[in-house]
Design an enzyme around this catalytic site. Structure first.
Site, short mmCIF file in Angstrom:
data_model
loop_
_atom_site.label_atom_id
_atom_site.label_comp_id
_atom_site.label_asym_id
_atom_site.label_seq_id
_atom_site.Cartn_x
_atom_site.Cartn_y
_atom_site.Cartn_z
CD GLU A 105 10.48 4.10 -9.95
OE1 GLU A 105 10.31 4.68 -11.04
OE2 GLU A 105 9.83 3.11 -9.61
NE ARG B 142 4.64 -4.57 -11.73
CZ ARG B 142 4.13 -3.36 -11.98
NH1 ARG B 142 4.86 -2.47 -12.64
NH2 ARG B 142 2.92 -3.04 -11.59
CE LYS C 246 2.42 -1.93 -7.84
NZ LYS C 246 2.91 -0.56 -7.88
#
Length: 341
Positions: A221, A82, A185
């Site tokens: 989210e 990620r 992220k």
């Protein structure tokens, strides 16, 4: 140096100074050697791209001390992947998996005395960070980067622990654009979510629940975490390009299937909220945060769950199983755990 003495059971989810952090510089098109530092500060150029143009990505994972005294890391390879995706999205150099592994393992080992004892509910949080440090005044990617890993002992993210909380369904702010960086992220996503979180906090909610930015029709989210709903023995979670692929959510989906549930990753229309038996948010920090009430900011409509005030039976079962695997209390049929030798 022996084990440090902290009030382990009452640790906040905050920063505690540890002994060392690990650093590595990217210069002239390649990564250098790992360096150990005891400084909590970074000397940085005033024109560094991270400061002006947001070239910044981070990760979050934890090390757990088991009953057997062994130190366990949970699915760190997923964090490494990620982290690479996040770097790619902001045109930063990817940190090779081997370098990532070496840095996080070293950071944990050098700060071993800060790993909370088994049974306290506290763990060692690991924060890898990648920033553009090269000086640029025009908007373009830096030529130099710093990869850094620090660790800090943390208590549970929500002070209530595994207890249901209230969320505010927010219309007035979006967290990420449909084709933006919501699926990686990077710091900008979190900065963009601050206003909604603050709005929710001011009204007494634990966090904000976002809708998709384009149509405002689908659940996106849940604050800094992924949303899930449970009904008819099915675990349902949103499919959206603007959602960060949570490693906890990925694990819960596998676990749900393993426990004989059906799993669906698809769009969740707002109207479906009233059909769920249980809903929650999931992520590294809190694992699962059960939600007992969602209030629609626009209409005032309320959705209620957890009629007895306790987390739902399926959320509880999933939470207990996952946490038991992380701490080494239960077998790990998925090979998620790495034991630090």
């Amino acid at each position: 140096m022996g084990q440090i003495n902290l009030d382990w059971k009452n640790l906040p989810f905050g920063y505690v100074k540890t002994d060392y952090n690990i650093r590595c510089y990217y210069r002239n098109g390649k990564w250098g050697e790992l360096e150990i530092s005891s400084s909590e500060y970074i000397p940085i150029h005033i024109a560094a791209t991270t400061l002006h143009y947001g070239q910044e990505a981070f990760e979050g994972l934890k090390a757990y001390r088991g009953k057997d005294g062994k130190i366990r890391l949970f699915r760190w390879q997923e964090n490494a992947k990620r982290f690479q995706n996040s770097a790619k999205a902001l045109l930063m150099p990817e940190v090779p998996e081997e370098l990532f592994k070496e840095a996080i393992f070293k950071a944990v080992k050098l700060n071993e005395r800060y790993i909370p004892p088994y049974g306290t509910g506290a763990s060692l949080y690991i924060r890898p960070l990648l920033i553009g440090i090269g000086a640029e005044v025009g908007v373009k990617p830096a030529k130099e980067y710093l990869f850094l890993v620090f660790v800090t002992p943390v208590g549970p993210y929500f002070k209530e622990g595994f207890k249901p909380v209230d969320f505010l369904l927010v219309y007035s702010f979006d967290r990420a654009a449909p084709l933006g960086t919501g699926n990686v992220k990077v710091g900008g996503n979190y900065a963009a979510g601050l206003r909604a979180t603050e709005l929710a906090h001011q009204q007494g909610f634990a966090n904000a629940l976002f809708l998709d930015a384009k149509e405002k029709k689908y659940i996106d989210e849940a604050g800094p975490a992924n949303f899930f709903g449970i009904k008819n023995n099915t675990y349902i979670t949103p499919d959206s390009h603007s959602i960060l692929p949570s490693i906890t959510n990925k694990s819960l989906m596998q676990l749900a299937e393993h426990l004989g549930m059906k799993v669906e990753k698809r769009k969740i229309p707002l109207e479906e909220l009233e059909t769920f038996e249980e809903v929650g948010a999931c992520g590294t920090a809190a694992v699962i945060t059960p939600i007992k009430r969602i209030v629609d900011e626009k209409t005032g409509k309320e959705y209620h769950y957890c009629p007895d005030g306790k987390p739902g039976p399926i959320s509880t079962k999933l939470y207990n199983h996952l946490v038991a695997i992380q701490w080494g209390d239960e077998p790990d049929p998925f090979n998620w755990i790495t034991i630090l030798e």
